[in-house]
Design an enzyme around this catalytic site. Structure first.
Site, PDB file in Angstrom:
ATOM      1  N   THR A   1       0.837  -1.195   0.000  1.00 56.98           N
ATOM      2  CA  THR A   1       0.000   0.000   0.000  1.00 56.98           C
ATOM      3  C   THR A   1       0.877   1.253   0.000  1.00 56.98           C
ATOM      4  O   THR A   1       2.083   1.173  -0.241  1.00 56.98           O
ATOM      5  CB  THR A   1      -1.014  -0.073   1.175  1.00 56.98           C
TER       6      THR A   1
ATOM      7  N   LYS B   1       3.667   1.312  -3.971  1.00 59.64           N
ATOM      8  CA  LYS B   1       3.182   0.503  -5.094  1.00 59.64           C
ATOM      9  C   LYS B   1       4.092   0.575  -6.326  1.00 59.64           C
ATOM     10  O   LYS B   1       4.174  -0.385  -7.089  1.00 59.64           O
ATOM     11  CB  LYS B   1       1.751   0.901  -5.456  1.00 59.64           C
TER      12      LYS B   1
HETATM   13  P1  NAP Z   1      -0.671   7.964  -3.705  1.00 59.49           P
HETATM   14  O1  NAP Z   1       0.134   7.135  -4.641  1.00 59.49           O
HETATM   15  O2  NAP Z   1      -0.005   8.641  -2.566  1.00 59.49           O
HETATM   16  O3  NAP Z   1      -1.433   9.069  -4.610  1.00 59.49           O
HETATM   17  C1  NAP Z   1      -2.279  10.008  -4.058  1.00 59.49           C
HETATM   18  C2  NAP Z   1      -2.845  10.921  -5.139  1.00 59.49           C
HETATM   19  O4  NAP Z   1      -3.748  11.817  -4.491  1.00 59.49           O
HETATM   20  C3  NAP Z   1      -1.800  11.781  -5.831  1.00 59.49           C
HETATM   21  O5  NAP Z   1      -2.217  12.004  -7.153  1.00 59.49           O
HETATM   22  C4  NAP Z   1      -1.858  13.098  -5.039  1.00 59.49           C
HETATM   23  O6  NAP Z   1      -1.577  14.235  -5.806  1.00 59.49           O
HETATM   24  C5  NAP Z   1      -3.297  13.165  -4.642  1.00 59.49           C
HETATM   25  N1  NAP Z   1      -3.430  13.860  -3.364  1.00 59.49           N
HETATM   26  C6  NAP Z   1      -2.838  13.543  -2.194  1.00 59.49           C
HETATM   27  N2  NAP Z   1      -3.214  14.410  -1.235  1.00 59.49           N
HETATM   28  C7  NAP Z   1      -4.045  15.298  -1.824  1.00 59.49           C
HETATM   29  C8  NAP Z   1      -4.754  16.438  -1.364  1.00 59.49           C
HETATM   30  N3  NAP Z   1      -4.673  16.836  -0.102  1.00 59.49           N
HETATM   31  N4  NAP Z   1      -5.520  17.119  -2.245  1.00 59.49           N
HETATM   32  C9  NAP Z   1      -5.621  16.729  -3.531  1.00 59.49           C
HETATM   33  N5  NAP Z   1      -4.959  15.659  -4.035  1.00 59.49           N
HETATM   34  C10 NAP Z   1      -4.191  14.957  -3.191  1.00 59.49           C
HETATM   35  O7  NAP Z   1      -1.852   7.105  -3.066  1.00 59.49           O
HETATM   36  P2  NAP Z   1      -2.533   5.804  -3.663  1.00 59.49           P
HETATM   37  O8  NAP Z   1      -1.737   4.599  -3.300  1.00 59.49           O
HETATM   38  O9  NAP Z   1      -2.835   6.063  -5.092  1.00 59.49           O
HETATM   39  O10 NAP Z   1      -3.902   5.716  -2.815  1.00 59.49           O
HETATM   40  C11 NAP Z   1      -4.948   6.666  -2.976  1.00 59.49           C
HETATM   41  C12 NAP Z   1      -6.137   6.267  -2.101  1.00 59.49           C
HETATM   42  O11 NAP Z   1      -6.750   5.089  -2.612  1.00 59.49           O
HETATM   43  C13 NAP Z   1      -5.744   5.877  -0.675  1.00 59.49           C
HETATM   44  O12 NAP Z   1      -5.750   7.009   0.142  1.00 59.49           O
HETATM   45  C14 NAP Z   1      -6.800   4.880  -0.253  1.00 59.49           C
HETATM   46  O13 NAP Z   1      -7.797   5.505   0.528  1.00 59.49           O
HETATM   47  C15 NAP Z   1      -7.417   4.424  -1.553  1.00 59.49           C
HETATM   48  N6  NAP Z   1      -7.268   2.962  -1.707  1.00 59.49           N
HETATM   49  C16 NAP Z   1      -8.386   2.210  -1.675  1.00 59.49           C
HETATM   50  C17 NAP Z   1      -8.310   0.841  -1.803  1.00 59.49           C
HETATM   51  C18 NAP Z   1      -9.555   0.015  -1.753  1.00 59.49           C
HETATM   52  O14 NAP Z   1      -9.434  -1.200  -1.774  1.00 59.49           O
HETATM   53  N7  NAP Z   1     -10.727   0.617  -1.712  1.00 59.49           N
HETATM   54  C19 NAP Z   1      -7.077   0.219  -1.997  1.00 59.49           C
HETATM   55  C20 NAP Z   1      -5.937   1.013  -2.017  1.00 59.49           C
HETATM   56  C21 NAP Z   1      -6.050   2.391  -1.870  1.00 59.49           C
HETATM   57  P3  NAP Z   1      -0.088  14.746  -6.146  1.00 59.49           P
HETATM   58  O15 NAP Z   1       0.282  14.084  -7.420  1.00 59.49           O
HETATM   59  O16 NAP Z   1      -0.270  16.215  -6.263  1.00 59.49           O
HETATM   60  O17 NAP Z   1       0.773  14.365  -4.992  1.00 59.49           O
END
Ligand code: NAP
Length: 458
Positions: free
Chosen positions: A260, A264
């Site tokens: 996670t 990833k």
């Molecule tokens: P990540 O790689 O850290 O990416 C986060 C994305 O969100 C980036 O594009 C980031 O933008 C943007 N972001 C972060 N903080 C923000 C803010 N305050 N305002 C606007 N945009 C923001 O995270 P990830 O691994 O993709 O995970 C994203 C979410 O998916 C997790 O938080 C989790 O809740 C969810 N998830 C769900 C499942 C499920 O099974 N349902 C599984 C895994 C994850 P920048 O490019 O500007 O940094």
């Protein structure tokens, strides 16, 4: 014992049974006994499908007592076989290199399963079944350059002592002391690694992230282990460095990791292989399976996004976020022929991801210009303890479907807002269920019904 034909399952199984004073069962022999015909005859007269049906019955009727069982080479393809075989049992995978298998099969011919020449058939089937073998088994023994007796002794020793040395267990405990593991879970690890009455065969798995204390995977997987009688324990691997997590996971002979935030993408250089079909194209891995000395990366996130959206094929979609999960989501949406625009806080990141999947891109404010049928949130906004929605009321309308991938809490600020406005909503729990089912299949070869997973989510 499972594994490809010619890896020594029957010979090694017989020696083991003799040394352990246990009965020996060969499922192929049981099939011949039950049908009164040889396996080549069943294949020739009624085809492989009929053979697999008898095989399924034979596996389901195996005695529930201590016994050494040698299974047919294709047994592991059927998840119901794996479920039966795995119940309260240890599965040992026997492997051998292709030259050894070819030599052994030339000495003792078996019915062909494809129209290919022998060596090509071996290569083709080994490749096709490898993931099933890895998932179905608990331990792996290479029989290429060894005698039947030595191999049998190695299997027996593994089944008596497990695979971890005292030093490896001490290193493991030192690692877990630095993570934020809840006290009862830490106590379980201490029992696993240091208690005098520890079970050396209990194997460890976990979620790797920083932070990952919010993850519901440990509760879900441990409940699944009880339900399917699997001798495994699932915990939190929380550390700022993915190379440290991977080092510890390999040293503790971990069976698998869920990956996670924020690893990833970062985990990929630490893997021996990445699944070429999906994970490689997405460029992100959320599942690592360790087997026979290799760490193999897969992506199941995209399937978790795809499944709840199959009725929206061809829709106009906006994807919020451009991180690891957004990459899987973009792959799923484009796989469903949607017209996708990726909107992100940092537009450059949206542009890069958009180029990868042939999507449009922009900033979060651009949503008003698009009028999408579907909005998918792949940012962490709304994930506990954050309580913000990524969108304002005027950016939503009741014709839209809103899918929030955030699943803690189950009802996020975005989901509540979208329901108030009258949108159709899909919660992150739906994604969690589907991606977890796919992960469990990759880890154990067992197909868990979605409803069962739903009932088990804490
Ligand atoms: P990540 O790689 O850290 O990416 C986060 C994305 O969100 C980036 O594009 C980031 O933008 C943007 N972001 C972060 N903080 C923000 C803010 N305050 N305002 C606007 N945009 C923001 O995270 P990830 O691994 O993709 O995970 C994203 C979410 O998916 C997790 O938080 C989790 O809740 C969810 N998830 C769900 C499942 C499920 O099974 N349902 C599984 C895994 C994850 P920048 O490019 O500007 O940094």
């Amino acid at each position: 014992m499972c594994g490809f034909r010619g890896t020594g399952k029957t010979e090694i199984g017989k020696v083991m049974a003799e040394r352990l004073h246990l009965p020996f069962i060969d499922t192929d022999q049981l099939i011949e006994f039950r049908t009164g015909r040889s396996i080549p005859t069943i294949f020739h007269e009624e085809g492989e499908e009929r053979f697999r049906a008898v095989e399924r019955d034979v596996i389901a009727a195996l005695p529930k007592k201590d016994v050494v069982v040698s299974t047919g080479g294709g047994v592991v393809i059927d998840p119901s076989n794996v479920e039966h075989l795995r119940k309260d049992s240890m599965l040992v995978l026997l492997v051998a290199d292709i030259d050894t298998i070819e030599q052994r099969l030339l000495r003792k011919p078996r019915p062909p399963l494809t129209g290919l020449p022998l060596r090509e058939e071996i290569a083709e089937l080994m490749d096709r079944r490898r993931q099933n073998y890895y998932a179905a088994s608990d331990f792996c023994i290479d029989t290429s350059e060894t005698t039947v007796e030595v191999a049998a002794e190695r299997v027996i020793r593994t089944l008596q002592d497990g695979t971890l040395t005292i030093k490896q267990r001490e290193t493991g405990m030192a690692f877990f002391k630095t993570g934020r593991i809840p006290a009862p879970a830490f106590h379980t690890l201490e029992t696993m690694f240091t208690a005098p009455a520890r079970d050396p065969l209990t194997r460890l798995m976990g979620v790797a992230g920083y932070p990952c204390a919010h993850s519901k995977s440990p509760a879900l997987f441990n409940t699944l282990f009880t339900r399917y009688s699997l001798n495994y324990h699932y915990t939190w691997f929380e550390d700022p460095e993915i190379d440290e997590i991977m080092r510890i996971a390999r040293s503790l002979d971990v069976k698998g990791l869920s990956i996670t935030i924020p690893f990833k993408q970062d985990v990929i250089p630490h893997l021996d292989e990445v699944d070429e079909h999906d994970a490689r194209q997405i460029g992100a891995v959320n599942t690592v399976v360790f087997a026979c000395g290799s760490a193999i990366g897969y992506n199941t996130d995209w399937l978790g996004v795809r499944k709840p959206l199959v009725t929206l094929k061809g829709a106009t979609a906006v994807l919020l976020g451009a991180g690891g999960v957004a990459a899987g989501a973009a792959y799923a949406l484009t796989d469903l022929d949607m017209k996708v625009t990726i909107l992100n806080r940092t537009p450059k990141n949206a542009e890069v991801l958009a180029a990868q999947f042939g999507c449009g891109w922009g900033t979060l404010e651009d949503i008003g210009k698009i009028k999408p049928d579907l909005v998918v949130n792949a940012t962490p906004l709304g994930m506990h303890p954050d309580d913000h929605s990524p969108l304002s009321d005027d950016q939503l309308n009741k014709e839209m479907t809103v899918f929030d991938l955030v699943y803690t809490p189950p009802e996020t600020p975005l989901i509540k807002q979208a329901r108030r406005i009258g949108c159709r909503t899909i919660t992150g729990t739906e994604m969690f269920i589907e991606q977890a089912r796919e992960q469990f299949y990759l880890f154990f070869g067992i197909d868990v019904p979605a409803e069962q997973v739903r009932e088990m989510i804490p």
